[in-house]
Design a protein around this motif. Structure first.
Motif, PDB file in Angstrom:
ATOM      1  N   LEU A 186       0.847  -1.181   0.000  1.00 30.80           N
ATOM      2  CA  LEU A 186       0.000   0.000   0.000  1.00 30.80           C
ATOM      3  C   LEU A 186       0.883   1.231   0.000  1.00 30.80           C
ATOM      4  CD1 LEU A 186      -2.678   1.579   0.377  1.00 30.80           C
ATOM      5  CD2 LEU A 186      -2.416   1.216   2.833  1.00 30.80           C
ATOM      6  N   LEU A 187       0.729   2.062  -1.011  1.00 29.85           N
ATOM      7  CA  LEU A 187       1.409   3.351  -1.085  1.00 29.85           C
ATOM      8  C   LEU A 187       0.351   4.418  -0.880  1.00 29.85           C
ATOM      9  CD1 LEU A 187       3.680   5.371  -1.762  1.00 29.85           C
ATOM     10  CD2 LEU A 187       3.102   5.040  -4.179  1.00 29.85           C
ATOM     11  N   ASP A 188       0.561   5.266   0.119  1.00 34.87           N
ATOM     12  CA  ASP A 188      -0.370   6.355   0.368  1.00 34.87           C
ATOM     13  C   ASP A 188       0.433   7.607   0.668  1.00 34.87           C
ATOM     14  OD1 ASP A 188      -2.803   7.662   0.706  1.00 34.87           O
ATOM     15  OD2 ASP A 188      -2.877   7.205   2.850  1.00 34.87           O
ATOM     16  N   GLY A 189       0.516   8.506  -0.295  1.00 34.73           N
ATOM     17  CA  GLY A 189       1.267   9.747  -0.131  1.00 34.73           C
ATOM     18  C   GLY A 189       2.007  10.097  -1.398  1.00 34.73           C
ATOM     19  N   ALA A 246       9.949 -17.385 -12.508  1.00 33.94           N
ATOM     20  CA  ALA A 246       8.746 -18.180 -12.243  1.00 33.94           C
ATOM     21  C   ALA A 246       7.529 -17.428 -12.767  1.00 33.94           C
ATOM     22  CB  ALA A 246       8.601 -18.421 -10.740  1.00 33.94           C
ATOM     23  N   GLU A 247       6.413 -18.142 -12.907  1.00 32.50           N
ATOM     24  CA  GLU A 247       5.197 -17.459 -13.324  1.00 32.50           C
ATOM     25  C   GLU A 247       4.809 -16.440 -12.266  1.00 32.50           C
ATOM     26  OE1 GLU A 247       2.220 -20.513 -13.640  1.00 32.50           O
ATOM     27  OE2 GLU A 247       1.674 -20.330 -11.545  1.00 32.50           O
ATOM     28  N   SER A 248       4.090 -15.435 -12.693  1.00 29.03           N
ATOM     29  CA  SER A 248       3.678 -14.413 -11.746  1.00 29.03           C
ATOM     30  C   SER A 248       2.553 -14.948 -10.873  1.00 29.03           C
ATOM     31  CB  SER A 248       3.188 -13.166 -12.488  1.00 29.03           C
ATOM     32  OG  SER A 248       1.904 -13.372 -13.014  1.00 29.03           O
ATOM     33  N   PRO A 249       2.411 -14.371  -9.683  1.00 35.14           N
ATOM     34  CA  PRO A 249       1.209 -14.668  -8.912  1.00 35.14           C
ATOM     35  C   PRO A 249       0.015 -13.972  -9.574  1.00 35.14           C
ATOM     36  CG  PRO A 249       2.585 -13.055  -7.769  1.00 35.14           C
ATOM     37  CD  PRO A 249       3.313 -13.457  -9.005  1.00 35.14           C
ATOM     38  N   PHE A 250      -1.184 -14.208  -9.042  1.00 36.30           N
ATOM     39  CA  PHE A 250      -2.343 -13.418  -9.432  1.00 36.30           C
ATOM     40  C   PHE A 250      -2.074 -12.026  -8.891  1.00 36.30           C
ATOM     41  CE2 PHE A 250      -6.241 -11.419  -7.904  1.00 36.30           C
ATOM     42  CZ  PHE A 250      -7.015 -11.408  -9.049  1.00 36.30           C
ATOM     43  N   LEU A 251      -2.157 -11.026  -9.742  1.00 32.57           N
ATOM     44  CA  LEU A 251      -1.828  -9.648  -9.368  1.00 32.57           C
ATOM     45  C   LEU A 251      -3.054  -8.771  -9.503  1.00 32.57           C
ATOM     46  CD1 LEU A 251       1.437  -9.560 -11.482  1.00 32.57           C
ATOM     47  CD2 LEU A 251       1.328  -9.703  -8.984  1.00 32.57           C
ATOM     48  N   LEU A 252      -3.320  -7.987  -8.492  1.00 30.14           N
ATOM     49  CA  LEU A 252      -4.400  -7.011  -8.526  1.00 30.14           C
ATOM     50  C   LEU A 252      -3.796  -5.665  -8.163  1.00 30.14           C
ATOM     51  CD1 LEU A 252      -7.399  -6.098  -8.600  1.00 30.14           C
ATOM     52  CD2 LEU A 252      -7.484  -6.636  -6.159  1.00 30.14           C
ATOM     53  N   TYR A 253      -3.944  -4.709  -9.066  1.00 29.68           N
ATOM     54  CA  TYR A 253      -3.459  -3.346  -8.834  1.00 29.68           C
ATOM     55  C   TYR A 253      -4.669  -2.431  -8.821  1.00 29.68           C
ATOM     56  CZ  TYR A 253       0.835  -5.524 -10.432  1.00 29.68           C
ATOM     57  OH  TYR A 253       1.901  -6.365 -10.586  1.00 29.68           O
ATOM     58  N   PHE A 254      -4.767  -1.607  -7.792  1.00 32.03           N
ATOM     59  CA  PHE A 254      -5.901  -0.702  -7.669  1.00 32.03           C
ATOM     60  C   PHE A 254      -5.384   0.680  -7.325  1.00 32.03           C
ATOM     61  CE2 PHE A 254      -9.519   1.246  -5.455  1.00 32.03           C
ATOM     62  CZ  PHE A 254     -10.489   1.067  -6.417  1.00 32.03           C
ATOM     63  N   CYS A 255      -5.760   1.659  -8.126  1.00 28.81           N
ATOM     64  CA  CYS A 255      -5.339   3.044  -7.918  1.00 28.81           C
ATOM     65  C   CYS A 255      -6.538   3.860  -7.456  1.00 28.81           C
ATOM     66  CB  CYS A 255      -4.785   3.606  -9.230  1.00 28.81           C
ATOM     67  SG  CYS A 255      -4.171   5.292  -9.095  1.00 28.81           S
ATOM     68  N   VAL A 256      -6.429   4.458  -6.280  1.00 20.53           N
ATOM     69  CA  VAL A 256      -7.494   5.308  -5.763  1.00 20.53           C
ATOM     70  C   VAL A 256      -7.275   6.741  -6.222  1.00 20.53           C
ATOM     71  CG1 VAL A 256      -8.614   6.183  -3.660  1.00 20.53           C
ATOM     72  CG2 VAL A 256      -7.824   3.804  -3.775  1.00 20.53           C
ATOM     73  N   ARG A 257      -6.023   7.176  -6.190  1.00 23.69           N
ATOM     74  CA  ARG A 257      -5.679   8.521  -6.670  1.00 23.69           C
ATOM     75  C   ARG A 257      -4.230   8.489  -7.142  1.00 23.69           C
ATOM     76  NH1 ARG A 257      -4.247  12.198  -1.376  1.00 23.69           N
ATOM     77  NH2 ARG A 257      -3.206  10.521  -0.295  1.00 23.69           N
ATOM     78  N   GLY A 258      -3.888   9.448  -7.984  1.00 24.21           N
ATOM     79  CA  GLY A 258      -2.518   9.545  -8.467  1.00 24.21           C
ATOM     80  C   GLY A 258      -2.359   9.081  -9.898  1.00 24.21           C
ATOM     81  N   GLU A 259      -1.111   8.890 -10.282  1.00 21.64           N
ATOM     82  CA  GLU A 259      -0.756   8.467 -11.633  1.00 21.64           C
ATOM     83  C   GLU A 259       0.176   7.282 -11.527  1.00 21.64           C
ATOM     84  OE1 GLU A 259       0.576  11.714 -14.141  1.00 21.64           O
ATOM     85  OE2 GLU A 259      -0.364  13.120 -12.744  1.00 21.64           O
ATOM     86  N   VAL A 260      -0.314   6.107 -11.918  1.00 25.60           N
ATOM     87  CA  VAL A 260       0.449   4.873 -11.850  1.00 25.60           C
ATOM     88  C   VAL A 260       0.381   4.215 -13.215  1.00 25.60           C
ATOM     89  CG1 VAL A 260       0.691   2.640 -10.682  1.00 25.60           C
ATOM     90  CG2 VAL A 260      -0.181   4.612  -9.415  1.00 25.60           C
ATOM     91  N   GLU A 261       1.483   3.620 -13.652  1.00 27.99           N
ATOM     92  CA  GLU A 261       1.521   2.954 -14.949  1.00 27.99           C
ATOM     93  C   GLU A 261       1.953   1.508 -14.746  1.00 27.99           C
ATOM     94  OE1 GLU A 261       2.686   5.223 -18.684  1.00 27.99           O
ATOM     95  OE2 GLU A 261       4.402   3.891 -18.356  1.00 27.99           O
ATOM     96  N   THR A 304      -0.538   9.868  -4.215  1.00 30.08           N
ATOM     97  CA  THR A 304      -0.938   8.587  -4.773  1.00 30.08           C
ATOM     98  C   THR A 304      -1.442   7.670  -3.666  1.00 30.08           C
ATOM     99  OG1 THR A 304       0.754   8.799  -6.490  1.00 30.08           O
ATOM    100  CG2 THR A 304      -0.109   6.590  -6.096  1.00 30.08           C
ATOM    101  N   THR A 305      -2.535   7.003  -3.948  1.00 21.22           N
ATOM    102  CA  THR A 305      -2.999   5.909  -3.101  1.00 21.22           C
ATOM    103  C   THR A 305      -3.147   4.715  -4.033  1.00 21.22           C
ATOM    104  OG1 THR A 305      -4.167   7.424  -1.633  1.00 21.22           O
ATOM    105  CG2 THR A 305      -4.749   5.092  -1.480  1.00 21.22           C
ATOM    106  N   PHE A 306      -2.324   3.697  -3.785  1.00 22.15           N
ATOM    107  CA  PHE A 306      -2.197   2.562  -4.694  1.00 22.15           C
ATOM    108  C   PHE A 306      -2.095   1.284  -3.872  1.00 22.15           C
ATOM    109  CE2 PHE A 306       0.750  -0.394  -6.823  1.00 22.15           C
ATOM    110  CZ  PHE A 306       0.066  -0.623  -8.005  1.00 22.15           C
ATOM    111  N   VAL A 307      -2.823   0.261  -4.297  1.00 22.95           N
ATOM    112  CA  VAL A 307      -2.795  -1.036  -3.616  1.00 22.95           C
ATOM    113  C   VAL A 307      -2.359  -2.100  -4.614  1.00 22.95           C
ATOM    114  CG1 VAL A 307      -4.165  -2.767  -2.383  1.00 22.95           C
ATOM    115  CG2 VAL A 307      -4.669  -0.339  -2.096  1.00 22.95           C
ATOM    116  N   TRP A 308      -1.419  -2.938  -4.187  1.00 22.87           N
ATOM    117  CA  TRP A 308      -0.921  -4.073  -4.979  1.00 22.87           C
ATOM    118  C   TRP A 308      -1.172  -5.304  -4.122  1.00 22.87           C
ATOM    119  CZ3 TRP A 308       4.725  -3.965  -7.197  1.00 22.87           C
ATOM    120  CH2 TRP A 308       5.132  -5.227  -7.621  1.00 22.87           C
ATOM    121  N   ILE A 309      -2.046  -6.183  -4.590  1.00 20.71           N
ATOM    122  CA  ILE A 309      -2.322  -7.438  -3.882  1.00 20.71           C
ATOM    123  C   ILE A 309      -1.871  -8.568  -4.785  1.00 20.71           C
ATOM    124  CG2 ILE A 309      -4.118  -8.966  -2.950  1.00 20.71           C
ATOM    125  CD1 ILE A 309      -5.750  -6.432  -2.361  1.00 20.71           C
ATOM    126  N   GLN A 310      -1.232  -9.556  -4.180  1.00 22.53           N
ATOM    127  CA  GLN A 310      -0.838 -10.719  -4.967  1.00 22.53           C
ATOM    128  C   GLN A 310      -1.146 -12.008  -4.214  1.00 22.53           C
ATOM    129  OE1 GLN A 310       3.270  -9.646  -5.750  1.00 22.53           O
ATOM    130  NE2 GLN A 310       3.996 -11.139  -4.272  1.00 22.53           N
TER     131      GLN A 310
END
Length: 179
Positions: free
Chosen positions: A57-60, A74-89, A127-133
């Motif tokens: 979790l990145l917040d700031g 290795a293969e990647s895990p299941f990845l979920l990226y969620f952006c609440v605010r900011g600019e993420v690529e 930026t508020t960004f969540v990365w779940i794997q």
């Protein structure tokens, strides 16, 4: 700043960020975190929930631009990226062009061995960004228990070891959700 990793390990990513940003890393049970400047300006937290589930979790605002590159054998895990605010690529080797994560949108992805992935953040942008794997190999046996309402494409992310799927769809955003 560019951070390169050979494994999808969010605790290692946080430790690297602490070193690169010259910040003290804190630890409490399943949570690790660093503060940027002071806690009011932002934090970066990594959670290890065991059983193959991790969250970042990145917040700031970051003191400098940051690109995270994972080049795993290795293969990647299941990845979920969620952006609440900011600019993420987000990008990986199988995509023709990077995906700009817009606020209140999510990307779900899984990609095979030898496909590098990149997550990029801009300097000074709130930026508020969540990365779940999730480790797919630990959850593959539960796919048959998913309700039929789960979109087939989402279930396919967990199935084959070489699934290449990414989603950018308003159906996955929280905007307008009843909480």
């Amino acid at each position: 700043m560019k951070s390169k990793f050979k494994r999808y390990d969010l605790n290692r990513l946080l430790a690297s960020a602490a070193k690169r940003f010259d910040r003290e890393a804190h630890h409490d049970c399943q949570k690790r975190w660093i503060n940027f400047h002071d806690p009011a300006k932002g934090t970066l937290c990594a959670y290890d929930f065991e059983d193959g589930v991790q969250m970042l979790l990145l917040d700031g605002s970051l003191p400098e631009a940051w690109e995270i590159v994972t080049e795993s054998g290795a293969e990647s895990p299941f990845l979920l990226y969620f952006c609440v605010r900011g600019e993420v690529e987000f990008s990986y080797g199988g995509l023709e062009e990077p995906i700009a994560l817009q606020p209140m949108k999510a990307v779900m992805a899984a990609h095979p061995v030898a496909q590098s992935q990149r997550i990029s953040f801009k300097e000074g942008v709130q930026t508020t960004f969540v990365w779940i794997q999730l480790e797919r190999r630990l959850y593959i046996n539960h796919i048959g228990c998913l309700p039929e309402l789960v979109q087939k494409e989402v279930a396919n992310i967990f199935s084959g070891s070489t699934a290449i799927k990414s989603f950018l769809n308003s159906d996955y955003g929280l905007k307008g959700a009843v909480l």
